[in-house]
Design a protein around this motif. Structure first.
Motif, mmCIF file in Angstrom:
data_model
loop_
_atom_site.group_PDB
_atom_site.id
_atom_site.type_symbol
_atom_site.label_atom_id
_atom_site.label_comp_id
_atom_site.label_asym_id
_atom_site.label_seq_id
_atom_site.Cartn_x
_atom_site.Cartn_y
_atom_site.Cartn_z
ATOM 1 N N ALA A 288 0.831 -1.206 0.000
ATOM 2 C CA ALA A 288 0.000 0.000 0.000
ATOM 3 C C ALA A 288 0.863 1.253 0.000
ATOM 4 C CB ALA A 288 -0.928 -0.007 1.216
ATOM 5 N N LEU A 289 1.966 1.221 0.749
ATOM 6 C CA LEU A 289 2.861 2.372 0.788
ATOM 7 C C LEU A 289 3.581 2.577 -0.539
ATOM 8 C CD1 LEU A 289 4.311 1.984 4.382
ATOM 9 C CD2 LEU A 289 2.947 3.909 3.535
ATOM 10 N N VAL A 290 3.873 1.497 -1.238
ATOM 11 C CA VAL A 290 4.464 1.626 -2.577
ATOM 12 C C VAL A 290 3.492 2.368 -3.496
ATOM 13 C CG1 VAL A 290 5.275 0.383 -4.614
ATOM 14 C CG2 VAL A 290 5.941 -0.391 -2.336
ATOM 15 N N ALA A 291 2.197 2.106 -3.352
ATOM 16 C CA ALA A 291 1.203 2.821 -4.152
ATOM 17 C C ALA A 291 1.235 4.320 -3.840
ATOM 18 C CB ALA A 291 -0.192 2.250 -3.890
ATOM 19 N N VAL A 292 1.434 4.663 -2.563
ATOM 20 C CA VAL A 292 1.541 6.083 -2.198
ATOM 21 C C VAL A 292 2.796 6.692 -2.820
ATOM 22 C CG1 VAL A 292 1.657 7.730 -0.293
ATOM 23 C CG2 VAL A 292 0.313 5.637 -0.039
ATOM 24 N N ASP A 293 3.911 5.967 -2.782
ATOM 25 C CA ASP A 293 5.139 6.451 -3.418
ATOM 26 C C ASP A 293 4.924 6.672 -4.914
ATOM 27 O OD1 ASP A 293 6.502 6.450 -1.060
ATOM 28 O OD2 ASP A 293 7.860 4.811 -1.552
ATOM 29 N N ASP A 294 4.228 5.745 -5.554
ATOM 30 C CA ASP A 294 3.952 5.894 -6.982
ATOM 31 C C ASP A 294 3.078 7.122 -7.248
ATOM 32 O OD1 ASP A 294 5.479 3.765 -7.764
ATOM 33 O OD2 ASP A 294 3.811 2.379 -8.085
ATOM 34 N N PHE A 295 2.137 7.393 -6.352
ATOM 35 C CA PHE A 295 1.308 8.582 -6.512
ATOM 36 C C PHE A 295 2.168 9.844 -6.414
ATOM 37 C CE2 PHE A 295 -1.415 11.993 -4.911
ATOM 38 C CZ PHE A 295 -2.457 11.956 -5.827
ATOM 39 N N LYS A 347 -0.617 -1.365 15.626
ATOM 40 C CA LYS A 347 0.729 -0.816 15.713
ATOM 41 C C LYS A 347 0.954 0.116 14.541
ATOM 42 C CE LYS A 347 5.630 -2.154 15.584
ATOM 43 N NZ LYS A 347 6.584 -3.295 15.454
ATOM 44 N N PHE A 348 1.316 1.365 14.836
ATOM 45 C CA PHE A 348 1.628 2.305 13.773
ATOM 46 C C PHE A 348 3.038 2.016 13.266
ATOM 47 C CE2 PHE A 348 -1.770 4.638 15.904
ATOM 48 C CZ PHE A 348 -2.537 5.020 14.808
ATOM 49 N N VAL A 349 3.160 1.902 11.944
ATOM 50 C CA VAL A 349 4.450 1.609 11.328
ATOM 51 C C VAL A 349 4.926 2.831 10.546
ATOM 52 C CG1 VAL A 349 3.972 -0.862 11.175
ATOM 53 C CG2 VAL A 349 3.348 0.627 9.264
ATOM 54 N N THR A 350 6.218 2.888 10.302
ATOM 55 C CA THR A 350 6.794 3.999 9.546
ATOM 56 C C THR A 350 6.146 4.068 8.167
ATOM 57 O OG1 THR A 350 8.898 3.708 10.690
ATOM 58 C CG2 THR A 350 8.920 5.010 8.654
ATOM 59 N N PRO A 351 5.559 5.218 7.802
ATOM 60 C CA PRO A 351 4.794 5.299 6.544
ATOM 61 C C PRO A 351 5.662 5.503 5.308
ATOM 62 C CG PRO A 351 4.682 7.398 7.672
ATOM 63 C CD PRO A 351 5.475 6.478 8.577
ATOM 64 N N ILE A 352 6.721 4.722 5.184
ATOM 65 C CA ILE A 352 7.620 4.798 4.028
ATOM 66 C C ILE A 352 7.835 3.382 3.510
ATOM 67 C CG2 ILE A 352 9.911 5.461 3.208
ATOM 68 C CD1 ILE A 352 10.048 7.473 5.489
ATOM 69 N N ALA A 353 7.663 3.188 2.211
ATOM 70 C CA ALA A 353 7.803 1.861 1.613
ATOM 71 C C ALA A 353 9.255 1.393 1.678
ATOM 72 C CB ALA A 353 7.322 1.878 0.169
ATOM 73 N N LYS A 354 9.424 0.073 1.737
ATOM 74 C CA LYS A 354 10.767 -0.503 1.816
ATOM 75 C C LYS A 354 11.438 -0.612 0.463
ATOM 76 C CE LYS A 354 9.471 -3.278 5.853
ATOM 77 N NZ LYS A 354 9.280 -4.658 6.374
ATOM 78 N N GLY A 355 10.673 -0.535 -0.607
ATOM 79 C CA GLY A 355 11.266 -0.695 -1.931
ATOM 80 C C GLY A 355 10.272 -0.388 -3.024
ATOM 81 N N PRO A 356 10.606 -0.736 -4.267
ATOM 82 C CA PRO A 356 9.741 -0.445 -5.416
ATOM 83 C C PRO A 356 8.582 -1.447 -5.527
ATOM 84 C CG PRO A 356 11.701 -1.593 -6.144
ATOM 85 C CD PRO A 356 11.869 -1.363 -4.667
ATOM 86 N N ASP A 357 7.849 -1.338 -6.628
ATOM 87 C CA ASP A 357 6.694 -2.194 -6.903
ATOM 88 C C ASP A 357 7.180 -3.563 -7.380
ATOM 89 O OD1 ASP A 357 4.260 -3.290 -7.588
ATOM 90 O OD2 ASP A 357 3.970 -2.041 -9.372
ATOM 91 N N LYS A 358 7.604 -4.397 -6.448
ATOM 92 C CA LYS A 358 8.205 -5.682 -6.821
ATOM 93 C C LYS A 358 7.191 -6.684 -7.349
ATOM 94 C CE LYS A 358 8.178 -7.448 -2.050
ATOM 95 N NZ LYS A 358 9.050 -7.886 -0.931
ATOM 96 N N TYR A 359 5.905 -6.427 -7.159
ATOM 97 C CA TYR A 359 4.878 -7.338 -7.679
ATOM 98 C C TYR A 359 4.381 -6.925 -9.066
ATOM 99 C CZ TYR A 359 4.819 -9.353 -3.021
ATOM 100 O OH TYR A 359 5.187 -9.964 -1.850
ATOM 101 N N GLY A 360 4.923 -5.824 -9.601
ATOM 102 C CA GLY A 360 4.564 -5.394 -10.951
ATOM 103 C C GLY A 360 3.102 -5.033 -11.104
#
Length: 400
Positions: A288-295, A347-360
């Motif tokens: 979900a965070l990767v989607a935010v990064d893409d936005f 649990k609130f987690v850091t709102p930053i993705a760990k990497g790119p869209d690895k699932y394509g």
């Protein structure tokens, strides 16, 4: 509301439901924060809207209590903070309609009626602006949930929405209704899907277009039919859908398991990769965070794109409206009692993705990034587009 038995509910990997930790997000604490504000008029409007649902949708006392207990209209309050009172009331009513429709659809007692109801919705909306109007199905006349759609459309017209805007709204509702047919058939046939197939089907089911179109209408910067087809706008809508469906899968897992459902992204990660439910919850949150990064990336690409200066202004306004939805989804879902329940740790987690869209899931975003960020400054760009930004890499993504 009813007492829920968490300890006796066992997940598909053998984990007790009450042993899970549900990760939650604060998008307003990202390095590039997403806005968060509540509509000033929400308190005075909400009660009127719940009363409308009692009278016009004829919801039961139980459903009325459920809508209020879950603070359903709070989502509209946070997603549309700048809407004036009369427009916020219309949005709250539409939000209650789609919530009631979705809850009834999820109720297993109504499984046999879902295809009929969805078909009637399709036929009604398909004929609404037809050159040769077709007969409205009897199901539409007798079903209060379906009968309320023409009322909402007429109220939008009274608010000054154009025919193009109304057609776009109808298309978004039609897509949502169409997913009911697909999901009903899937329930019946018990089809097994891949993770990517599941996400592709859920993009229609999540109803994000319904809310995004309302946001565009409110902003006054509505992308017309041609601009709606621009790849940046198309992918912005896709990122919102993906964030909404993935975040919803995480937040609603306890609720869905207690209702007997287990069709979610975490299940497909278990089937395809053998992930535990807990690990899959963190993985889907990262998706979900990767989607935010893409936005964020797409927002930056607007100035580098081939759009005209006037279209770029519209695209920026449109993106600004969608940001409210990202924040509202994250905030409301962690507050509402629709998803939050005693006995489930959050649990609130850091709102930053760990990497790119690895699932394509969104390959077109990467293609747009490579295409427009690699263009020379003087190649077909408007004079207002600004300097080119550095190429995005896994260590240099938008919002990091």
């Amino acid at each position: 509301m009813e007492t829920k038995d968490l300890s006796s509910t066992i997940l598909w990997d053998g984990t007790p439901l009450n042993s899970l930790i549900i990760p939650q997000l604060k998008l307003w604490e990202r390095p590039r924060p997403y806005p968060l504000a509540r509509n000033f008029h929400a308190d005075s409007i909400s009660e009127e809207s719940y009363q409308w649902a009692r009278e016009r949708l004829q919801v039961s006392s139980y459903m009325d209590g459920k809508l209020r207990f879950n603070e359903t209209n709070e989502y509209a309050a946070w997603a549309y903070p700048t809407a004036p009172p009369d427009l916020l009331r219309l949005i709250c009513d539409a939000n209650l309609w789609i919530t009631v429709y979705d809850d009834v659809r999820d109720d297993q007692k109504y499984l046999a009626h879902k295809p009929t109801e969805a078909t009637a919705l399709h036929e009604m909306l398909s004929s609404y602006y037809s050159i040769e109007p077709k007969r409205v199905p009897d199901e539409c006349l007798h079903n209060v949930r379906l009968r309320s759609i023409p009322e909402l459309i007429e109220r939008m017209r009274d608010q000054g929405f154009s025919n193009d805007q109304l057609v776009q709204f109808i298309d978004s509702v039609r897509m949502f209704g169409g997913s009911i047919c697909s999901e009903s058939q899937q329930d019946i046939e018990k089809r097994d899907l891949s993770l990517r197939d599941y996400i592709r089907e859920r993009r229609a089911d999540i109803g994000a277009d319904f809310y995004a179109n309302l946001s565009a209408m409110i902003s006054g910067s509505y992308p017309g039919p041609s601009l709606q087809k621009h790849p940046i706008i198309v992918e912005m809508n896709t990122t919102l859908r993906d964030f909404a469906l993935l975040h919803n899968d995480v937040m609603s897992l306890p609720k869905e398991m207690l209702s007997g459902s287990c069709d979610c992204a975490m299940r497909y990660l278990w089937l395809e990769k053998g992930m535990s439910v807990q690990d899959a919850l963190y993985e889907v949150t990262d998706m979900a965070l990767v989607a935010v990064d893409d936005f964020d990336n797409l927002c930056d690409l607007v100035e580098l794109s081939d759009a005209s200066p006037s279209d770029k202004r519209i695209m920026h306004h449109y993106a600004a409206g969608l940001r409210w939805h990202f924040s509202a989804l994250a905030y409301w879902s962690c507050k509402t009692r629709r998803y939050r329940m005693d006995g489930i740790e959050i649990k609130f987690v850091t709102p930053i993705a760990k990497g790119p869209d690895k699932y394509g899931l969104r390959p077109r975003v990467a293609h747009l990034n490579d295409t427009w960020r690699s263009r020379p400054p003087d190649t077909g760009r408007s004079s207002t587009s600004g300097d080119a930004r550095p190429a995005m890499t896994p260590g240099n993504r938008g919002g990091r």
